[in-house]
Scaffold this motif. Structure first.
Motif, short mmCIF file in Angstrom:
data_model
loop_
_atom_site.label_atom_id
_atom_site.label_comp_id
_atom_site.label_asym_id
_atom_site.label_seq_id
_atom_site.Cartn_x
_atom_site.Cartn_y
_atom_site.Cartn_z
N THR A 23 0.94 -1.47 0.22
CA THR A 23 0.00 0.06 0.12
C THR A 23 0.89 1.20 -0.06
O THR A 23 0.87 1.96 -0.75
CB THR A 23 -0.94 -0.12 1.32
N PHE A 24 1.61 1.47 1.28
CA PHE A 24 2.47 2.97 0.90
C PHE A 24 3.48 2.34 2.09
O PHE A 24 3.59 1.72 3.05
CB PHE A 24 1.67 3.82 1.46
N VAL A 25 4.72 3.10 1.92
CA VAL A 25 5.59 3.61 2.99
C VAL A 25 5.90 4.81 3.22
O VAL A 25 6.10 5.53 2.37
CB VAL A 25 7.22 2.68 2.17
N VAL A 32 17.07 9.23 0.35
CA VAL A 32 16.56 8.26 -0.62
C VAL A 32 17.19 8.33 -1.87
O VAL A 32 17.27 9.37 -2.64
CB VAL A 32 14.98 8.59 -0.79
N HIS A 33 17.74 7.03 -2.18
CA HIS A 33 18.71 6.82 -3.46
C HIS A 33 18.10 5.52 -3.80
O HIS A 33 17.23 4.95 -3.56
CB HIS A 33 20.14 6.88 -2.94
N ARG A 34 19.02 5.05 -5.10
CA ARG A 34 18.59 3.82 -5.69
C ARG A 34 20.01 2.97 -5.60
O ARG A 34 20.84 3.55 -5.71
CB ARG A 34 18.15 4.29 -7.13
N GLU A 35 19.53 1.90 -5.34
CA GLU A 35 20.61 0.82 -5.55
C GLU A 35 20.13 -0.36 -6.35
O GLU A 35 19.11 -1.07 -6.20
CB GLU A 35 21.01 0.25 -4.40
N ASP A 36 20.65 -0.69 -7.77
CA ASP A 36 20.17 -1.50 -8.48
C ASP A 36 18.57 -1.24 -8.75
O ASP A 36 18.31 0.01 -9.12
CB ASP A 36 20.13 -2.94 -8.06
N ASN A 37 17.66 -2.23 -8.67
CA ASN A 37 16.13 -1.79 -8.63
C ASN A 37 15.31 -1.79 -7.55
O ASN A 37 14.37 -2.18 -7.17
CB ASN A 37 15.59 -3.09 -9.60
N ALA A 38 16.16 -1.23 -6.44
CA ALA A 38 15.67 -0.98 -5.06
C ALA A 38 15.92 0.44 -4.55
O ALA A 38 16.86 1.09 -4.95
CB ALA A 38 16.21 -1.95 -3.81
N ILE A 39 14.84 0.90 -3.84
CA ILE A 39 15.07 2.34 -3.37
C ILE A 39 15.55 2.04 -1.91
O ILE A 39 15.21 0.98 -1.37
CB ILE A 39 13.71 2.87 -3.28
N THR A 40 16.74 2.89 -1.58
CA THR A 40 17.07 2.69 -0.49
C THR A 40 16.82 4.13 0.40
O THR A 40 17.05 5.35 -0.02
CB THR A 40 18.73 2.67 -0.34
N ARG A 45 20.99 5.36 11.58
CA ARG A 45 20.77 4.01 12.06
C ARG A 45 21.01 2.84 10.85
O ARG A 45 21.22 1.72 11.19
CB ARG A 45 19.37 3.74 12.39
N GLY A 46 21.22 3.32 9.88
CA GLY A 46 21.62 2.39 8.67
C GLY A 46 20.82 2.31 7.47
O GLY A 46 20.27 3.70 7.23
N THR A 47 20.78 1.61 6.67
CA THR A 47 20.08 1.87 5.26
C THR A 47 18.79 0.52 5.24
O THR A 47 19.32 -0.67 5.75
CB THR A 47 21.15 1.39 4.21
N VAL A 48 17.81 0.99 4.58
CA VAL A 48 16.75 0.01 4.26
C VAL A 48 16.73 0.10 2.90
O VAL A 48 16.56 1.07 2.13
CB VAL A 48 15.31 0.42 5.17
N TYR A 49 16.07 -1.44 2.35
CA TYR A 49 15.93 -1.26 1.08
C TYR A 49 14.52 -1.75 0.58
O TYR A 49 13.84 -2.35 1.48
CB TYR A 49 16.87 -2.66 0.34
#
Length: 314
Positions: A23-25, A32-40, A45-49
Motif C-alpha cells: 500500500t504505502f511506505v 532516499v537513493h537507488r541501488e539496482d532496482n531497489a529504493i534505499t 541507524r543504517g540503510t533500508v531497501y
C-alpha cells in the motif's frame, strides 16, 4: 538512429499490478537513493531497501532528500511519490500510470462531462456506502444529507466503543498539534488513505481531478474514492489510536492504517471499485498486451480510431 541515453524503462509486462502492490511506505529524515532496482532509505541507524516495483505509494515526510536516480526508478516502476508535510497533513504528488492506454481515462471524462451520467455514478458511490438501500431516486442534496447523518452516527458509535471524548470534526491544516488527539488521528489516517487511493487512481490511468461528487480540486476523484472506505478504515483506526494515549499519534495512525489495508487486500478492492464505477459492464483489467505495445491511435469524426504514425497523404 542512435540509442536514447540512459537505462531503458522496465517493460510494463514485468511490473506488478496496482492491486498486487504494497500500500504505502512513509519515510522522514533520511536520504532516499537507488541501488539496482531497489529504493534505499539511509539515516544514522543504517540503510533500508525497498523494492520499487512492488510499491504503491512512497510518502516522503520532512527531512527527506531524494535523488534523481531514485525518482527515475519510481517513475519507471509506476509507483506514486507523495511529498507530505509534518504529520502527513499536507499533500503533494507525482505519479505515472501502469497503463499506456487512455481507455479508462476517456471513459471517466465522458461520464463526468454529462450531468446525467455524472449523477448516476455519484449515486452509485453513495449506494456502495448504503448497502441494501435504494438511492436511485435521491437528489445530490438528499444524498449529502443522508451521508452526513451516517458519518455523525459513526463518530458517535466509535466514541462509545472506545470511550474517546468526541464533539465534532475540527482541525487546522496549518497547525496539527492544535486539534484534539482524535482529530489528529483522523487527519493522519485520511492523509494516508488519500496517498494510497491516489496511487491506484494514477496507476489505472484515471484523472485525479475529475471527480463526480467532489469538484474544483486537483484530487477530487481521489476524495470521491477515498470516502468509500473511511467508515471501515480511517474512522475506526483513528478512534483506536486515540484511545491508546499515544505519544506519536501521526506515526501510530499511519502504521495502523497500513496494517488494516494489508490484511483487507485494500488495493485489490480499490481497483475493483473504480472499475465498477467507470466500466460496470466490463471485466476488471488493469493492463493487457494492447497497452504494452504502446500503440498510438488517431481520432476520426465518425467515431472510429485509425493508426498513428502513417503518412495519410500517400
Amino acid at each position: 538512429m542512435p540509442d536514447i541515453p540512459g537505462a531503458p524503462p522496465v517493460p510494463l509486462s514485468q511490473l506488478h499490478r496496482a492491486s498486487d502492490r504494497l500500500t504505502f511506505v512513509y519515510l522522514e529524515h533520511c536520504v532516499v537513493h537507488r541501488e539496482d532496482n531497489a529504493i534505499t532509505a539511509r539515516d544514522k541507524r543504517g540503510t533500508v531497501y525497498i523494492p520499487a516495483a512492488t510499491l504503491g505509494a512512497l510518502l516522503l515526510g520532512p527531512g527527506t532528500n531524494v535523488s534523481q536516480q531514485a525518482m527515475v526508478l519510481l517513475a519507471e516502476s509506476g509507483s506514486t511519490v507523495v511529498w507530505v508535510g509534518e504529520h502527513g497533513v499536507r499533500y503533494y504528488a507525482h505519479g505515472r500510470t501502469l497503463t499506456q492506454s487512455s481507455r479508462l481515462l476517456e471513459r471517466q471524462a465522458a461520464l463526468v462531462s454529462d450531468p446525467t451520467t455524472r449523477l448516476k455514478v455519484a449515486r452509485e458511490m453513495y449506494a456502495m456506502r448504503f448497502p441494501g438501500e435504494d438511492v436511485s431516486h435521491l437528489s445530490m442534496q438528499q444524498l449529502r444529507g443522508r451521508e452526513g447523518a451516517r458519518v455523525r452516527r459513526l463518530y458517535q458509535e466509535h466514541a462509545r466503543r472506545t470511550g474517546v471524548k468526541w464533539t465534532r470534526r475540527s482541525y487546522d491544516p496549518s497547525n496539527f498539534d492544535d486539534s484534539t488527539p482524535i482529530n489528529q488521528a483522523l487527519s493522519a489516517a485520511n492523509a494516508s488513505l488519500y496517498g494510497v487511493v491516489h496511487a491506484v487512481v494514477v496507476a489505472l490511468g484515471c484523472a485525479p481531478g475529475l471527480g463526480f461528487i467532489h469538484t474544483g480540486h486537483v484530487l477530487s476523484f481521489v476524495f470521491d474514492v477515498a470516502d468509500l472506505y473511511k467508515a471501515t478504515i480511517t474512522i475506526p483506526v483513528a478512534f483506536d489510536v486515540a484511545q491508546r494515549d499515544s505519544i506519536d499519534i501521526a506515526g501510530d495512525t499511519r502504521r495502523a492504517v497500513r496494517d488494516v489495508m494489508k490484511d483487507g487486500k485494500f488495493l485489490e478492492r480499490c481497483v475493483r471499485d473504480i472499475h465498477k464505477l467507470l466500466t460496470p459492464d466490463e471485466e476488471v483489467r488493469e493492463y493487457g498486451p494492447e497497452d504494452i505495445d504502446n500503440l498510438v491511435m488517431l481520432w476520426d469524426e465518425n467515431g472510429r480510431h485509425v493508426p498513428g504514425g502513417v503518412a495519410y497523404d500517400e
